[in-house]
Motif scaffolding. Sequence first.
Motif, PDB file in Angstrom:
ATOM      1  N   PRO A 117       0.834  -1.208   0.000  1.00 19.52           N
ATOM      2  CA  PRO A 117       0.000   0.000   0.000  1.00 19.52           C
ATOM      3  C   PRO A 117       0.867   1.256   0.000  1.00 19.52           C
ATOM      4  O   PRO A 117       1.970   1.246   0.505  1.00 19.52           O
ATOM      5  CB  PRO A 117      -0.782  -0.122   1.303  1.00 19.52           C
ATOM      6  CG  PRO A 117       0.047  -0.998   2.170  1.00 19.52           C
ATOM      7  CD  PRO A 117       0.785  -1.917   1.248  1.00 19.52           C
ATOM      8  N   MET A 120       1.279   5.233   1.145  1.00 19.38           N
ATOM      9  CA  MET A 120       0.803   6.215   2.120  1.00 19.38           C
ATOM     10  C   MET A 120       1.320   7.577   1.702  1.00 19.38           C
ATOM     11  O   MET A 120       2.523   7.772   1.523  1.00 19.38           O
ATOM     12  CB  MET A 120       1.293   5.884   3.528  1.00 19.38           C
ATOM     13  CG  MET A 120       0.708   6.835   4.558  1.00 19.38           C
ATOM     14  SD  MET A 120       1.154   6.434   6.231  1.00 19.38           S
ATOM     15  CE  MET A 120       2.502   7.551   6.495  1.00 19.38           C
ATOM     16  N   THR A 159       1.338  11.476   2.888  1.00 17.95           N
ATOM     17  CA  THR A 159       1.049  12.353   4.020  1.00 17.95           C
ATOM     18  C   THR A 159       0.551  13.716   3.566  1.00 17.95           C
ATOM     19  O   THR A 159       0.050  14.486   4.368  1.00 17.95           O
ATOM     20  CB  THR A 159       2.297  12.530   4.908  1.00 17.95           C
ATOM     21  OG1 THR A 159       3.355  13.069   4.113  1.00 17.95           O
ATOM     22  CG2 THR A 159       2.719  11.207   5.514  1.00 17.95           C
ATOM     23  N   HIS A 206       5.710   8.978  -1.435  1.00 19.15           N
ATOM     24  CA  HIS A 206       5.212   7.823  -0.690  1.00 19.15           C
ATOM     25  C   HIS A 206       6.024   7.667   0.591  1.00 19.15           C
ATOM     26  O   HIS A 206       7.254   7.693   0.566  1.00 19.15           O
ATOM     27  CB  HIS A 206       5.329   6.570  -1.552  1.00 19.15           C
ATOM     28  CG  HIS A 206       5.228   5.289  -0.795  1.00 19.15           C
ATOM     29  ND1 HIS A 206       4.082   4.901  -0.149  1.00 19.15           N
ATOM     30  CD2 HIS A 206       6.125   4.314  -0.579  1.00 19.15           C
ATOM     31  CE1 HIS A 206       4.279   3.728   0.426  1.00 19.15           C
ATOM     32  NE2 HIS A 206       5.524   3.360   0.172  1.00 19.15           N
ATOM     33  N   ILE A 225       4.261   2.750   5.557  1.00 26.05           N
ATOM     34  CA  ILE A 225       3.531   2.630   6.820  1.00 26.05           C
ATOM     35  C   ILE A 225       4.412   1.863   7.794  1.00 26.05           C
ATOM     36  O   ILE A 225       4.789   0.720   7.531  1.00 26.05           O
ATOM     37  CB  ILE A 225       2.186   1.910   6.603  1.00 26.05           C
ATOM     38  CG1 ILE A 225       1.305   2.733   5.663  1.00 26.05           C
ATOM     39  CG2 ILE A 225       1.488   1.653   7.941  1.00 26.05           C
ATOM     40  CD1 ILE A 225       0.041   2.031   5.227  1.00 26.05           C
ATOM     41  N   TYR A 232      -0.275  -1.988   9.342  1.00 25.68           N
ATOM     42  CA  TYR A 232       0.248  -2.618   8.133  1.00 25.68           C
ATOM     43  C   TYR A 232      -0.268  -4.054   8.020  1.00 25.68           C
ATOM     44  O   TYR A 232      -0.718  -4.476   6.949  1.00 25.68           O
ATOM     45  CB  TYR A 232       1.772  -2.584   8.158  1.00 25.68           C
ATOM     46  CG  TYR A 232       2.408  -3.060   6.883  1.00 25.68           C
ATOM     47  CD1 TYR A 232       2.381  -2.276   5.732  1.00 25.68           C
ATOM     48  CD2 TYR A 232       3.032  -4.298   6.823  1.00 25.68           C
ATOM     49  CE1 TYR A 232       2.962  -2.709   4.552  1.00 25.68           C
ATOM     50  CE2 TYR A 232       3.607  -4.741   5.642  1.00 25.68           C
ATOM     51  CZ  TYR A 232       3.573  -3.941   4.518  1.00 25.68           C
ATOM     52  OH  TYR A 232       4.142  -4.384   3.357  1.00 25.68           O
ATOM     53  N   LEU A 244      -3.966  -4.082   7.026  1.00 21.37           N
ATOM     54  CA  LEU A 244      -4.140  -3.833   5.595  1.00 21.37           C
ATOM     55  C   LEU A 244      -3.761  -5.060   4.765  1.00 21.37           C
ATOM     56  O   LEU A 244      -4.468  -5.424   3.817  1.00 21.37           O
ATOM     57  CB  LEU A 244      -3.328  -2.615   5.162  1.00 21.37           C
ATOM     58  CG  LEU A 244      -3.801  -1.280   5.727  1.00 21.37           C
ATOM     59  CD1 LEU A 244      -2.799  -0.177   5.405  1.00 21.37           C
ATOM     60  CD2 LEU A 244      -5.176  -0.926   5.207  1.00 21.37           C
ATOM     61  N   CYS A 268      -9.540  -0.361  -1.991  1.00 22.63           N
ATOM     62  CA  CYS A 268      -9.276   0.274  -0.694  1.00 22.63           C
ATOM     63  C   CYS A 268      -9.821   1.701  -0.755  1.00 22.63           C
ATOM     64  O   CYS A 268      -9.730   2.372  -1.778  1.00 22.63           O
ATOM     65  CB  CYS A 268      -7.785   0.287  -0.396  1.00 22.63           C
ATOM     66  SG  CYS A 268      -7.389   0.938   1.243  1.00 22.63           S
ATOM     67  N   VAL A 275      -9.284   7.271   1.988  1.00 26.67           N
ATOM     68  CA  VAL A 275      -8.448   7.674   3.117  1.00 26.67           C
ATOM     69  C   VAL A 275      -8.451   6.551   4.150  1.00 26.67           C
ATOM     70  O   VAL A 275      -9.504   6.017   4.497  1.00 26.67           O
ATOM     71  CB  VAL A 275      -8.972   8.975   3.776  1.00 26.67           C
ATOM     72  CG1 VAL A 275      -8.160   9.324   5.021  1.00 26.67           C
ATOM     73  CG2 VAL A 275      -8.964  10.124   2.770  1.00 26.67           C
ATOM     74  N   VAL A 276      -7.247   6.205   4.604  1.00 28.09           N
ATOM     75  CA  VAL A 276      -7.089   5.268   5.713  1.00 28.09           C
ATOM     76  C   VAL A 276      -6.420   6.058   6.831  1.00 28.09           C
ATOM     77  O   VAL A 276      -5.332   6.602   6.653  1.00 28.09           O
ATOM     78  CB  VAL A 276      -6.214   4.058   5.323  1.00 28.09           C
ATOM     79  CG1 VAL A 276      -6.067   3.107   6.500  1.00 28.09           C
ATOM     80  CG2 VAL A 276      -6.781   3.346   4.101  1.00 28.09           C
ATOM     81  N   ALA A 277      -7.103   6.151   7.952  1.00 25.38           N
ATOM     82  CA  ALA A 277      -6.575   6.918   9.087  1.00 25.38           C
ATOM     83  C   ALA A 277      -6.540   6.004  10.306  1.00 25.38           C
ATOM     84  O   ALA A 277      -7.380   5.122  10.444  1.00 25.38           O
ATOM     85  CB  ALA A 277      -7.452   8.132   9.357  1.00 25.38           C
ATOM     86  N   TRP A 278      -5.580   6.238  11.185  1.00 24.34           N
ATOM     87  CA  TRP A 278      -5.500   5.414  12.383  1.00 24.34           C
ATOM     88  C   TRP A 278      -4.905   6.193  13.538  1.00 24.34           C
ATOM     89  O   TRP A 278      -4.162   7.138  13.363  1.00 24.34           O
ATOM     90  CB  TRP A 278      -4.688   4.139  12.126  1.00 24.34           C
ATOM     91  CG  TRP A 278      -3.259   4.375  11.768  1.00 24.34           C
ATOM     92  CD1 TRP A 278      -2.191   4.481  12.620  1.00 24.34           C
ATOM     93  CD2 TRP A 278      -2.724   4.540  10.458  1.00 24.34           C
ATOM     94  NE1 TRP A 278      -1.033   4.698  11.922  1.00 24.34           N
ATOM     95  CE2 TRP A 278      -1.329   4.735  10.593  1.00 24.34           C
ATOM     96  CE3 TRP A 278      -3.274   4.543   9.181  1.00 24.34           C
ATOM     97  CZ2 TRP A 278      -0.490   4.922   9.501  1.00 24.34           C
ATOM     98  CZ3 TRP A 278      -2.440   4.732   8.096  1.00 24.34           C
ATOM     99  CH2 TRP A 278      -1.066   4.917   8.260  1.00 24.34           C
TER     100      TRP A 278
END
Length: 96
Positions: free
Chosen positions: A1, A3, A5, A17, A20, A26, A29, A43, A46-49
């Motif tokens: 994947p 990421m 920012t 890139h 993660i 990770y 995912l 996917c 937005v993937v936020a954690w």
Amino acid sequence: PFMLTEWNDVCYREQVHVPIIDAEIYETLLGIAKLNGNRFSGCWDVVAWKNGYISFLEVKRNKRDCIRSSQINWLKASLAYGLNCSNFIIIQWNIK
């Protein structure tokens, strides 16, 4: 994947890139992708954690965009992995 920012005003290939590094996220995912036919296709935008909690956000323009079957498949794989509906948010927008 991949990421990102931040989103720079250049084509996707030229975006920066950042790998993660959160092992739990990770692995989550990767686990979802495995259940999704070993693909990250679908996917959400937005993937936020934070503190081990993951959220997937999908942004759709009102009356011009819709959920694709690959995104439904990602959702199904995520639920099979053990996430629940509270991990997912759909945002609908429109310009007036």
